[in-house]
Design an enzyme around this catalytic site. Structure first.
Site, PDB file in Angstrom:
ATOM      1  N   GLY A  73       0.833  -1.195   0.000  1.00 38.35           N
ATOM      2  CA  GLY A  73       0.000   0.000   0.000  1.00 38.35           C
ATOM      3  C   GLY A  73       0.863   1.239   0.000  1.00 38.35           C
ATOM      4  O   GLY A  73       2.068   1.162   0.257  1.00 38.35           O
ATOM      5  N   CYS A 121       5.345  -6.122   1.480  1.00 38.36           N
ATOM      6  CA  CYS A 121       5.699  -4.706   1.424  1.00 38.36           C
ATOM      7  C   CYS A 121       5.072  -3.928   2.583  1.00 38.36           C
ATOM      8  O   CYS A 121       5.428  -4.156   3.720  1.00 38.36           O
ATOM      9  CB  CYS A 121       5.305  -4.154   0.050  1.00 38.36           C
ATOM     10  N   TYR A 122       4.084  -3.058   2.321  1.00 39.75           N
ATOM     11  CA  TYR A 122       3.454  -2.345   3.447  1.00 39.75           C
ATOM     12  C   TYR A 122       2.899  -3.330   4.476  1.00 39.75           C
ATOM     13  O   TYR A 122       2.946  -3.096   5.683  1.00 39.75           O
ATOM     14  CB  TYR A 122       2.341  -1.422   2.951  1.00 39.75           C
ATOM     15  N   HIS A 158       7.648  -7.883  -4.025  1.00 40.23           N
ATOM     16  CA  HIS A 158       6.298  -8.255  -4.474  1.00 40.23           C
ATOM     17  C   HIS A 158       6.304  -9.617  -5.172  1.00 40.23           C
ATOM     18  O   HIS A 158       6.616  -9.695  -6.359  1.00 40.23           O
ATOM     19  CB  HIS A 158       5.743  -7.188  -5.425  1.00 40.23           C
TER      20      HIS A 158
END
Ligand code: XMP
Length: 512
Positions: free
Chosen positions: A51, A78-79, A168
């Site tokens: 995000g 990731c986030y 990712h």
């Protein structure tokens, strides 16, 4: 079920697709609804998406406690990794060193996440895209892979089955990413992977029977894949309780209306009303050249004709629509206000309320490629399923300026030749959408010994995965020359052909 909690990444949908491709059903839920979803769905694993927010700023989204207390494996991407670390007692900082693009991670410790992908010490290519990074780990976690720029590229608390990756795995630029996600769902979470289209078809049919009972259903056919698959699926479930209505606005490509009518009436024996309304649409469009105006007229008239036909057959309790998952997912937005309308898309909005019908949307959990697979499962011909998308307002938005019967005729001929050449060159399936546009511009040419003064035809072809962004297709000059020559020689009214090399953004796929 695997629950995917969306923190607003551009690529959250890809996580869902990768998981489903491994035979495990997955659903995306915005982080604001995550708590309810954990209770309601009882997922066997949870994935936290990436995000745009920054965990060290106040008020940015967090995963609800229920995620970590559900006792199921959790993977933060990731986030998702950063908020997991921050929430469990580690530290995250904004670094000056942003990392975008390809990177090589080195595996540090054996982990089921990397099962079959290499031993410690070996490296894997991944796709990074982040500004913040993890600085220190919460208790119980250890590093399982790193890069020079990201010492915490992959982390794990194996005993609690909590995993985090800074890269990712869902994008194709992480070649082993699908295998990592599969390891997460199969090896770590123990999912079995029996979610197939054959299974989906059976459960969908049961659900339709339950929902509809002995009610009556109408389904609008557009000539496209989504409405066709919707209709055939519903027909399998409830047979003659379904009637299809095909509003033929006279703005289709050459031969398309006949194909739809033959396929449904003759091959499937589905009750079909063919409303031949071309004269009505052409009359309403006469002299109208504003693109939005054209769209509104076509959308409005479509609803009028559909409603009249539905009444004529005695009305219905349900309106079936080929709504797909990307239209349903409530995307997480951090910008607040409503997004700008670039083009008003045409559908049967407003009809269910007007006619007091309930909606039946059996494809609302599926992605486009899954719909094609379901269509194959239902025996729809391949030639029909691989069709390029075609917009509701049809050729009207491929004739800038006022639409006339003559121009429609010219455009149909040029478009047919263009697509024939694309098929002949074996390029149809490499292209997302290809079509001709008839410009309201005449130019001078010389044909034989005579002067000509005719229209310009623009050819468009793009590659795309979802229609949201697109690149123009790199035809060879040879191909373009061949298509142009045939169009100019065979279509009276066109004496010049140009190729559109605009990508989206800044262009759109259609010209209007
Ligand atoms: P644009 O032109 O906005 O198109 O880049 C994106 C995709 O949407 C299709 N499109 C439509 N489809 N009704 C539809 O059903 C519409 O009004 C409409 N307008 C555009 C377009 O063909 C492309 O696939």
């Amino acid at each position: 079920t695997v629950l995917i909690i969306d923190f607003g990444s551009q690529v959250t949908q890809l996580i869902a697709r990768r998981v489903r491709e491994s035979g495990v059903y997955s659903e995306i839920v915005p982080f604001t609804d995550a708590e309810d979803a954990v209770t309601r769905m009882k997922p066997s694993a949870i994935i936290l998406s990436g995000g745009p927010a920054s965990t060290h700023e106040a008020g940015t989204p967090r995963a609800p406690e229920a995620v970590f207390s559900a006792g199921v494996p959790v993977l933060g991407i990731c986030y998702g990794q950063q908020t997991m670390v921050a929430q469990m007692g580690g530290a995250v900082s904004g670094s000056d060193h942003r990392e975008f693009g390809r990177a090589e991670i080195m595996l540090r410790k054996p982990s089921p996440l990397f099962e079959g992908l290499g031993d410690p010490g070996s490296s894997l290519q991944v796709w990074m895209s982040h500004g913040d990074r993890v600085d220190s780990l919460p208790p119980g976690f250890e590093v399982i892979a790193s890069t020079p720029g990201a010492p915490f590229a992959a982390i794990a608390d194996e005993s609690r089955q909590l995993y985090g990756v800074q890269f990712h795995p869902e994008v194709v630029h992480t070649p082993q990413g699908a295998a990592m996600l599969r390891n997460f769902t199969h090896e770590i979470a123990g999912c079995k992977g029996g979610w197939t289209m054959a299974r989906f078809r059976d459960t969908a049919i049961e659900r339709i029977r339950e929902q509809v009972g002995d009610g009556r259903v109408v389904c609008g056919l557009s000539g496209g894949v989504d409405s066709a698959v919707t209709a055939v699926l519903i027909h399998e479930a409830i047979g003659e309780q379904l009637t299809c209505i095909f509003v033929d606005h006279g703005l289709l490509r050459a031969g398309e209306a006949e194909q739809v009518v033959t396929l449904f009436r003759d091959s499937y024996n589905i009750p079909l009303v063919h409303a031949e309304a071309a004269p009505q649409f052409l009359a309403a469009l006469e002299g109208v050249s504003d693109p939005e105006q054209k769209r509104k007229i076509i959308g409005g008239l479509f609803i009028d004709v559909f409603e009249a036909e539905a009444k004529r057959i005695g009305g219905a309790d349900f309106l079936a629509q080929g709504t797909l998952y990307p239209d349903v997912i409530e995307s997480v937005s951090f910008t607040g206000g409503p997004s700008v309308t670039i083009k008003s898309h045409h559908n049967v909005g407003g009809l269910p309320e007007r006619m007091n019908m309930k909606l039946l949307e059996p494809l609302r959990e599926l992605f486009k490629d899954e719909v094609r697979e379901l269509g194959r499962e239902l025996g729809l011909p391949d030639g029909f399923l691989r069709r390029h998308p075609f917009p509701g307002p049809g050729l009207a938005i491929r004739i800038p300026g006022a639409v006339t019967p003559d121009k429609l005729e010219i455009l149909r001929k040029a478009d047919r030749i263009y697509l024939e050449e694309i098929e002949k060159a074996g390029l149809y399936d490499d292209i997302w959408q290809a079509f001709a546009v008839l410009l309201p511009v005449r130019t001078v040419g010389v044909m034989g010994d005579a002067r000509s003064y005719d229209y310009v035809c623009a050819l468009r072809a793009v590659t795309s995965t979802d229609g949201m962004t697109a690149d123009y297709f790199p035809f060879s000059h040879d191909f373009l020359g061949r298509a142009a020559t045939r169009i100019i020689n065979e279509v009276r009214g066109i004496n010049r052909v140009v190729y559109d090399v605009t990508s989206k953004p800044p262009g759109t796929i259609e010209w209007e």
